[in-house]
Design a protein around this motif. Structure first.
Motif, short mmCIF file in Angstrom:
data_model
loop_
_atom_site.label_atom_id
_atom_site.label_comp_id
_atom_site.label_asym_id
_atom_site.label_seq_id
_atom_site.Cartn_x
_atom_site.Cartn_y
_atom_site.Cartn_z
N TRP A 32 0.82 -1.22 0.00
CA TRP A 32 0.00 0.00 0.00
C TRP A 32 0.85 1.26 0.00
O TRP A 32 0.44 2.29 -0.57
N HIS A 33 2.01 1.22 0.63
CA HIS A 33 2.81 2.44 0.74
C HIS A 33 3.46 2.84 -0.59
O HIS A 33 4.08 3.90 -0.68
N ARG A 34 3.28 2.02 -1.63
CA ARG A 34 3.75 2.40 -2.96
C ARG A 34 2.70 3.18 -3.74
O ARG A 34 2.95 3.64 -4.85
N LEU A 35 1.52 3.35 -3.16
CA LEU A 35 0.47 4.14 -3.80
C LEU A 35 0.91 5.60 -3.95
O LEU A 35 1.63 6.13 -3.10
N SER A 36 0.46 6.22 -5.02
CA SER A 36 0.69 7.67 -5.15
C SER A 36 0.00 8.39 -4.00
O SER A 36 -1.17 8.12 -3.72
N ASN A 37 0.73 9.27 -3.33
CA ASN A 37 0.21 10.05 -2.20
C ASN A 37 -0.10 9.20 -0.97
O ASN A 37 -0.91 9.58 -0.12
N ALA A 38 0.56 8.05 -0.86
CA ALA A 38 0.36 7.20 0.33
C ALA A 38 0.76 7.93 1.61
O ALA A 38 0.22 7.66 2.69
N SER A 39 1.66 8.88 1.50
CA SER A 39 2.12 9.61 2.68
C SER A 39 1.02 10.46 3.31
O SER A 39 1.14 10.91 4.45
N GLN A 40 -0.08 10.68 2.58
CA GLN A 40 -1.21 11.46 3.12
C GLN A 40 -2.02 10.65 4.13
O GLN A 40 -2.80 11.23 4.89
N LEU A 41 -1.86 9.34 4.13
CA LEU A 41 -2.69 8.47 4.96
C LEU A 41 -2.16 8.38 6.38
O LEU A 41 -0.95 8.33 6.61
N LYS A 42 -3.09 8.32 7.33
CA LYS A 42 -2.71 8.26 8.74
C LYS A 42 -3.61 7.24 9.47
O LYS A 42 -4.77 7.06 9.12
N GLY A 43 -3.02 6.63 10.48
CA GLY A 43 -3.81 5.74 11.35
C GLY A 43 -4.53 4.65 10.60
O GLY A 43 -3.97 3.96 9.75
N ILE A 44 -5.83 4.52 10.87
CA ILE A 44 -6.63 3.45 10.29
C ILE A 44 -6.72 3.56 8.77
O ILE A 44 -7.00 2.58 8.08
N GLU A 45 -6.47 4.74 8.23
CA GLU A 45 -6.51 4.92 6.77
C GLU A 45 -5.50 4.00 6.09
O GLU A 45 -5.75 3.48 5.00
N THR A 46 -4.34 3.80 6.72
CA THR A 46 -3.33 2.93 6.11
C THR A 46 -3.81 1.48 6.08
O THR A 46 -3.52 0.74 5.13
N ALA A 47 -4.55 1.06 7.10
CA ALA A 47 -5.07 -0.30 7.14
C ALA A 47 -6.13 -0.51 6.05
O ALA A 47 -6.20 -1.57 5.42
N ILE A 48 -6.96 0.51 5.83
CA ILE A 48 -7.98 0.42 4.78
C ILE A 48 -7.31 0.34 3.40
O ILE A 48 -7.69 -0.47 2.55
N ALA A 49 -6.29 1.17 3.19
CA ALA A 49 -5.56 1.14 1.93
C ALA A 49 -4.90 -0.22 1.73
O ALA A 49 -4.89 -0.77 0.62
#
Length: 354
Positions: free
Chosen positions: A195-212
Motif C-alpha cells: 500500500w505504501h507504494r500508492l501515489s500520495n500514500a504519505s497522506q494516509l494516517k492511522g486506520i486509513e493505512t489499514a484500509i488502503a
C-alpha cells in the motif's frame, strides 16, 4: 559496417560455443503479467540474427538451448528480460552478462542506455522509433523485425570491446559478480505490491493505512486473476480517496465505493478483511530509513565520504559501490552479509568496517 540480416521462422538445432546476444520485446501496459512478443538472438560468427515468435506454435524459442548454453547469454539492462524468461520457463541462463552493468564499471553513468553504449563503442546513432511498437500485433512489419535484429546484432559487436576494457582495468571478475547477483535477485520471491507504494500514500494516517492495505491486497488478487493492469481494477487515487473517508465496516465501504465497481466481485474477501479491521489496534506504517545515533551518523558520514572518494578514483558512480540507503542500514545495524563485506567491494572497505 555491413548491414545485418535476420531470419524469421527458423529454429536451428543448436548454437556455436560462443556467447549469445539476447533481447526480447514484450508488452506490459495492458495486462498484469507481461506478454512476451518476440525473442532475438545473435552470435558473432553468424551472418544473421535469429528471431522467434513466442505467439506462434511453429516458431517457439529454443529455450533449453538458451538456458543450458555454456558461454554467456549477453543482454543490455536485462532485468526485465530475465524476469520474463523466468516467468515463462521457470529458469534462468547458466551464464549471464549484462552490458549495462559492465559499462557502469568503467565510466560514471550507472544506467547508460543501449543507444549510449552503441554510440560509445561503434559511433552509430540508433533509431529507436519502434521501441513502443505494438509487438503483439501480427504480422510484425519488416521495419519492426529489422529494428529487433539491430539490437542483438550490434550487441554482439560491442560485447568483446566491453570485455577488453574491463580486462584492461582488471574488473572482469567484478562484472561477473554483479551479473550473478542480478540472477539471484531475479530468482528471489518478489514481495507483493504494498500500500505504501500508492501515489500520495504519505497522506494516509492511522486506520486509513489499514484500509488502503486491504484495498490494495484485493486489487492485487483481482488483477492477477483477471490478468489486468492494477489501474484497470482501481486507480491509486480511488484507493486513497476511500481510505481517507475511513469506512470501517463493509456497510460504510458501500457508501464510498460504487455499487458496480469490480472490487465488489471480491465481496467475501472484503467482508472478512473489514470484519477484522474493527478489532485492529495497530496499523501499518510507511517503512522509513533507520534513525541513526550520533555515533552511527558520524560513522555513516565517514563511509559515505570514503565511497564518494573511491567512486571518483575508480571513475564509476558512487551507487555502483553502495547506495546511501544501504549505507544507513549498515551503520544502523552492521551486517556481515552486507555488500561492503563481499567480493570486489570488500578490499575497498576492509579498513573501515566495524
Amino acid at each position: 559496417m555491413k548491414k545485418q540480416y535476420y531470419t524469421f521462422g527458423e529454429n536451428p538445432a543448436g548454437f556455436s560455443p560462443r556467447f549469445i546476444s539476447y533481447d526480447s520485446e514484450f508488452v506490459r501496459e495492458k495486462s498484469y503479467i507481461p506478454k512476451l512478443a518476440l525473442i532475438q538472438l545473435h552470435q558473432s560468427d553468424a551472418q544473421s540474427a535469429q528471431l522467434y515468435d513466442p505467439l506462434s506454435e511453429d516458431n517457439t524459442p529454443p529455450w533449453s538451448s538458451i538456458l543450458e548454453h555454456q558461454a554467456p547469454i549477453v543482454m543490455h539492462s536485462g532485468s526485465q528480460d530475465l524476469e520474463l524468461m523466468h516467468l515463462v520457463t521457470g529458469q534462468l541462463p547458466r551464464s549471464y552478462r549484462d552490458t549495462q552493468l559492465g559499462f557502469a564499471l568503467i565510466q560514471p553513468e550507472q544506467f547508460a542506455s543501449y543507444a549510449t553504449l552503441i554510440k560509445h563503442y561503434l559511433g552509430i546513432s540508433l533509431n529507436k522509433e519502434h521501441t513502443r511498437s505494438n509487438w503483439l500485433k501480427r504480422p510484425l512489419t519488416p521495419a519492426q523485425l529489422s529494428y529487433a535484429a539491430d539490437d542483438v546484432y550490434y550487441l554482439s559487436q560491442v560485447y568483446p570491446l566491453l570485455c577488453a576494457d574491463l580486462q584492461r582495468l582488471g574488473r572482469l571478475e567484478w562484472w561477473q559478480e554483479e551479473c550473478e547477483r542480478l540472477l539471484k535477485q531475479t530468482t528471489n520471491n518478489k514481495s507483493a505490491y504494498q500500500w505504501h507504494r500508492l501515489s500520495n500514500a504519505s497522506q494516509l494516517k492511522g486506520i486509513e493505512t489499514a484500509i488502503a492495505d486491504i484495498l490494495v491486497g484485493i486489487r492485487e488478487q483481482l488483477a492477477a486473476k483477471q490478468d489486468l493492469p492494477r489501474r484497470h481494477i482501481a486507480h491509486d487515487k480511488l484507493i486513497i480517496t476511500i481510505a481517507k473517508a475511513r469506512p470501517i465496516t463493509i456497510e460504510a465501504l458501500a457508501d464510498v465505493l460504487p455499487a458496480n465497481h469490480i472490487l465488489w466481485t471480491a465481496l467475501a474477501e472484503l467482508t472478512q478483511r473489514f470484519a477484522k479491521l474493527a478489532k485492529q489496534t495497530a496499523y501499518p506504517t510507511i517503512p522509513r530509513a533507520p534513525r541513526l545515533s550520533y555515533q552511527a551518523h558520524k560513522y555513516y558520514r565517514s563511509l559515505l565520504k570514503h565511497t564518494q572518494q573511491c567512486a571518483k578514483t575508480l571513475n564509476i558512480a558512487a551507487d555502483m559501490l553502495i547506495t546511501a540507503k544501504q549505507l544507513k542500514q549498515y551503520c544502523a545495524q552492521p551486517d556481515a552479509d552486507s555488500l561492503l563485506t563481499k567480493g570486489w567491494r570488500a578490499p575497498l572497505y576492509a579498513n573501515l568496517l566495524k
